[in-house]
Scaffold this active site. Sequence first.
Site, PDB file in Angstrom:
ATOM      1  N   CYS A  93       0.788  -1.217   0.000  1.00  0.00           N
ATOM      2  CA  CYS A  93       0.000   0.000   0.000  1.00  0.00           C
ATOM      3  C   CYS A  93       0.829   1.280   0.000  1.00  0.00           C
ATOM      4  CB  CYS A  93      -1.010  -0.022   1.127  1.00  0.00           C
ATOM      5  SG  CYS A  93      -2.431   1.022   0.752  1.00  0.00           S
ATOM      6  N   HIS A 194      -3.523  -5.405   2.377  1.00  0.00           N
ATOM      7  CA  HIS A 194      -3.171  -5.490   3.801  1.00  0.00           C
ATOM      8  C   HIS A 194      -3.825  -6.737   4.396  1.00  0.00           C
ATOM      9  CE1 HIS A 194      -1.836  -1.282   4.316  1.00  0.00           C
ATOM     10  NE2 HIS A 194      -2.864  -0.913   3.586  1.00  0.00           N
TER      11      HIS A 194
HETATM   12  N1  GLN Z   1      -2.079   6.909   2.329  1.00  0.00           N
HETATM   13  C1  GLN Z   1      -2.199   6.113   1.164  1.00  0.00           C
HETATM   14  C2  GLN Z   1      -3.580   6.194   0.529  1.00  0.00           C
HETATM   15  O1  GLN Z   1      -4.462   6.577   1.123  1.00  0.00           O
HETATM   16  C3  GLN Z   1      -1.868   4.662   1.512  1.00  0.00           C
HETATM   17  C4  GLN Z   1      -2.824   4.088   2.500  1.00  0.00           C
HETATM   18  C5  GLN Z   1      -2.376   2.754   3.068  1.00  0.00           C
HETATM   19  O2  GLN Z   1      -1.191   2.410   3.169  1.00  0.00           O
HETATM   20  N2  GLN Z   1      -3.350   1.960   3.500  1.00  0.00           N
HETATM   21  O3  GLN Z   1      -3.763   5.823  -0.571  1.00  0.00           O
END
Ligand code: GLN
Length: 250
Positions: A93, A194
Amino acid sequence: MRLRVGHLYPDYLNIYADRGNIAVFARRAALRGLELDVTAIGLGETPAQGDYDLLYVGGGQDREQALIAPDIAAKGPALAEAVAGGAAVLAVCGGYQLLGRFYRDRYGSELPGAAVLPLHTVAGERRMIGDVLLECSFAGGPPRTIAGFENHAGRTVLDPGAEPLGRVVAGFGNDGSTGLEGCILGRAIGTYLHGPLLPRNPWLADWILAQAAAHRSGGEPPELAPLDDRLEAEAHAVSAERARARGGRY
Ligand code: GLN
């Protein structure tokens, strides 16, 4: 054999128990007599060529990404060299986004990335949240599935010719429209998934471990002994069912 693992920014990029992926690597390696040597790599610490067989980076909110972006951009050449040298990588992510050229957040601020993966990311208005199911064929043999959970504002655009990690069966994936998720470049994998990802996708953990072992030995990825993954298979099935039932809906 001792596998050297570099964990990038464990204090900044670790949401949805992404750190749990390291525990899965360690456990599955130990059950095959492989040892994992995990080193945290923080701000201002740049890995030298060949230092690591496996590099790992988790996800994070825009705020944490902004804190580390200039640093990971500066590490870009060293990380690109490691990937070109055959090191395995798993980036999740926010970490996945920052292995690309940049992440433009929803206020228009452009966070520089390491420019290791052929992609860039632009945040949209609505977050893409929910269970995800992918179909993958990068590992050869019959297609396999990966199940996980996504929560991101970013829409990731792969460069022409770049290889996605998989096809979205249920969920949003890279951008909610192309039907593609993640990116794979050699032994480097980036994904939005995740969960943590690996407890419910043991074949993927083993694929990455085997790539890291190949980097360590300089030979071919070894065939790792099968493990009793009945619990993991159940977790995968539950996650896959949830994705089919409600993935990819705002
Ligand atoms: N901040 C990034 C987004 O919103 C990644 C989010 C995350 O790692 N879950 O896309």
